[in-house]
Design a protein around this motif. Structure first.
Motif, short mmCIF file in Angstrom:
data_model
loop_
_atom_site.label_atom_id
_atom_site.label_comp_id
_atom_site.label_asym_id
_atom_site.label_seq_id
_atom_site.Cartn_x
_atom_site.Cartn_y
_atom_site.Cartn_z
N LEU A 93 -35.13 -53.78 -11.01
CA LEU A 93 -35.21 -52.69 -11.96
C LEU A 93 -34.23 -51.56 -11.67
N THR A 94 -34.02 -51.22 -10.41
CA THR A 94 -33.11 -50.12 -10.09
C THR A 94 -31.73 -50.60 -9.65
N ASP A 95 -31.60 -51.84 -9.19
CA ASP A 95 -30.30 -52.36 -8.78
C ASP A 95 -30.12 -53.80 -9.26
N PRO A 96 -30.26 -54.04 -10.57
CA PRO A 96 -30.22 -55.40 -11.09
C PRO A 96 -28.79 -55.93 -11.21
N ASN A 97 -28.67 -57.24 -11.45
CA ASN A 97 -27.36 -57.81 -11.78
C ASN A 97 -26.84 -57.16 -13.06
N GLN A 98 -25.51 -57.21 -13.22
CA GLN A 98 -24.88 -56.65 -14.40
C GLN A 98 -24.30 -57.77 -15.26
N LEU A 99 -24.61 -57.73 -16.55
CA LEU A 99 -24.06 -58.69 -17.49
C LEU A 99 -22.86 -58.06 -18.19
N TYR A 100 -21.71 -58.71 -18.09
CA TYR A 100 -20.49 -58.22 -18.72
C TYR A 100 -20.05 -59.19 -19.82
N HIS A 101 -19.57 -58.63 -20.93
CA HIS A 101 -18.98 -59.43 -22.00
C HIS A 101 -17.63 -58.81 -22.32
N TYR A 102 -16.55 -59.51 -21.96
CA TYR A 102 -15.19 -58.99 -22.11
C TYR A 102 -14.51 -59.58 -23.32
N ARG A 103 -13.65 -58.76 -23.94
CA ARG A 103 -12.79 -59.21 -25.04
C ARG A 103 -11.37 -58.71 -24.77
N MET A 104 -10.45 -59.64 -24.68
CA MET A 104 -9.05 -59.31 -24.42
C MET A 104 -8.29 -59.23 -25.73
N THR A 105 -7.51 -58.15 -25.88
CA THR A 105 -6.64 -58.00 -27.04
C THR A 105 -5.22 -57.70 -26.54
N ALA A 106 -4.26 -57.70 -27.45
CA ALA A 106 -2.89 -57.38 -27.07
C ALA A 106 -2.74 -55.91 -26.70
N LYS A 107 -3.61 -55.07 -27.23
CA LYS A 107 -3.52 -53.62 -27.01
C LYS A 107 -4.34 -53.15 -25.82
N GLY A 108 -5.32 -53.93 -25.40
CA GLY A 108 -6.18 -53.52 -24.29
C GLY A 108 -7.36 -54.45 -24.14
N ILE A 109 -8.26 -54.09 -23.26
CA ILE A 109 -9.45 -54.90 -23.02
C ILE A 109 -10.68 -54.03 -23.24
N TYR A 110 -11.69 -54.57 -23.92
CA TYR A 110 -12.93 -53.81 -24.09
C TYR A 110 -14.12 -54.73 -23.78
N TYR A 111 -15.22 -54.10 -23.34
CA TYR A 111 -16.34 -54.90 -22.86
C TYR A 111 -17.65 -54.14 -22.91
N THR A 112 -18.74 -54.87 -22.83
CA THR A 112 -20.07 -54.28 -22.74
C THR A 112 -20.63 -54.58 -21.35
N GLN A 113 -21.43 -53.65 -20.86
CA GLN A 113 -22.09 -53.80 -19.55
C GLN A 113 -23.57 -53.52 -19.74
N GLN A 114 -24.41 -54.43 -19.25
CA GLN A 114 -25.85 -54.30 -19.45
C GLN A 114 -26.59 -54.72 -18.19
N ASP A 115 -27.64 -53.96 -17.84
CA ASP A 115 -28.48 -54.35 -16.71
C ASP A 115 -29.20 -55.66 -17.04
N LYS A 116 -29.17 -56.59 -16.11
CA LYS A 116 -29.88 -57.85 -16.31
C LYS A 116 -31.30 -57.69 -15.76
N ILE A 117 -32.15 -57.10 -16.58
CA ILE A 117 -33.55 -56.90 -16.19
C ILE A 117 -34.40 -57.95 -16.88
N PRO A 118 -35.15 -58.75 -16.13
CA PRO A 118 -35.96 -59.81 -16.75
C PRO A 118 -36.91 -59.25 -17.79
N GLU A 119 -37.09 -59.95 -18.88
CA GLU A 119 -37.99 -59.52 -19.94
C GLU A 119 -39.41 -59.37 -19.39
N MET A 120 -39.76 -60.19 -18.38
CA MET A 120 -41.09 -60.09 -17.78
C MET A 120 -41.31 -58.71 -17.18
N ALA A 121 -40.25 -58.11 -16.61
CA ALA A 121 -40.38 -56.78 -16.04
C ALA A 121 -40.73 -55.76 -17.11
#
Length: 239
Positions: A93-121
């Motif tokens: 909950l306080t130090d979970p894995n991080q889920l990254y989703h990257y998209r590469m373009t000719a002008k730059g790179i953009y991405y989302t970052q989300q804590d991987k917190i189990p739904e059970m939590a």
């Protein structure tokens, strides 16, 4: 691109859980060359979590070895259980894995970052929140008006818990200027830092081993004025 509308709608309907950088919104309009996702574990996540759980564990063992009363036995059990819970609470909950989703373009790179917190939590947290609401109501009925202050605080906390949702951060890095690029091949990680830091051009990029050379090659070609620094250890890389 096709998911621009999706992200904008998400920002409007659930803005409290989303952060969007200006670079992300600008790069979102660019054609995507390729994209990838990765599940990244923070550095020393388990060791810091074990340390967190060790504190109540040591307290519990202190009661066990230095106090032979019946109450001491109950306190030992309580602190040991609390220590185990603290380990998993800290790790997931306080130090979970991080889920990254990257998209590469000719002008730059953009991405989302989300804590991987189990739904059970979240399910457990919402259950605790529901119990707090019931407990607050019962407290008012048993104790009377004097319990309103505590019950109100408990109900407010319960409301916050029952509405827990993952926070998603949206970052972007436009390829321009000059700066430094720290790379760590063993982790397949790249950190891009514009120097001087004026336009907020920063990115933390992780990739799968089979994609690392392609990603690194595209970024270094797009940023020829950036100095590439090879990190010798994960500690030196910082992640």
């Amino acid at each position: 691109m096709s998911d621009t509308t999706e992200h904008n709608q998400s920002a409007e309907t659930d803005g409290a859980n989303h952060y969007y950088s200006e670079q992300y919104l600008e790069l979102q309009k660019e054609p995507v060359l390729y994209e990838w996702q990765i599940d990244h574990a923070p550095r020393a996540a388990w060791s810091s979590s074990l340390l967190m759980g060790a504190v109540p564990g040591v307290i519990g063992l202190g009661f066990f070895f230095f106090d032979d009363s019946h109450v001491a036995g109950q306190l030992t059990l309580f602190f040991l259980i609390f220590g185990v819970i603290s380990v998993f609470y800290s790790r997931y909950l306080t130090d979970p894995n991080q889920l990254y989703h990257y998209r590469m373009t000719a002008k730059g790179i953009y991405y989302t970052q989300q804590d991987k917190i189990p739904e059970m939590a979240y399910t457990i947290a919402r259950g605790i929140g529901g119990l707090l609401i019931v407990g607050s109501i019962i407290a008012v009925g048993l104790v009377g008006p004097l319990a309103l202050a505590g019950a109100g605080a408990g109900a407010f906390l319960a409301f916050k818990i029952t509405n827990m949702k993952p926070r998603i951060r949206h970052y972007g890095c436009i390829f321009k200027g000059s700066g430094e690029m720290s790379v760590f091949g063993k982790l397949c990680g790249i950190e891009i830092m514009e120097i001087p830091y004026s336009g907020g051009e920063y990115a933390l990029v992780f990739s799968q081993p089979e994609e690392y050379q392609r990603v690194l090659g595209d970024i270094t070609r797009a940023l020829p004025s950036y100095k590439v620094i090879e990190a010798a250890t994960r500690k030196e890389f910082g992640y």
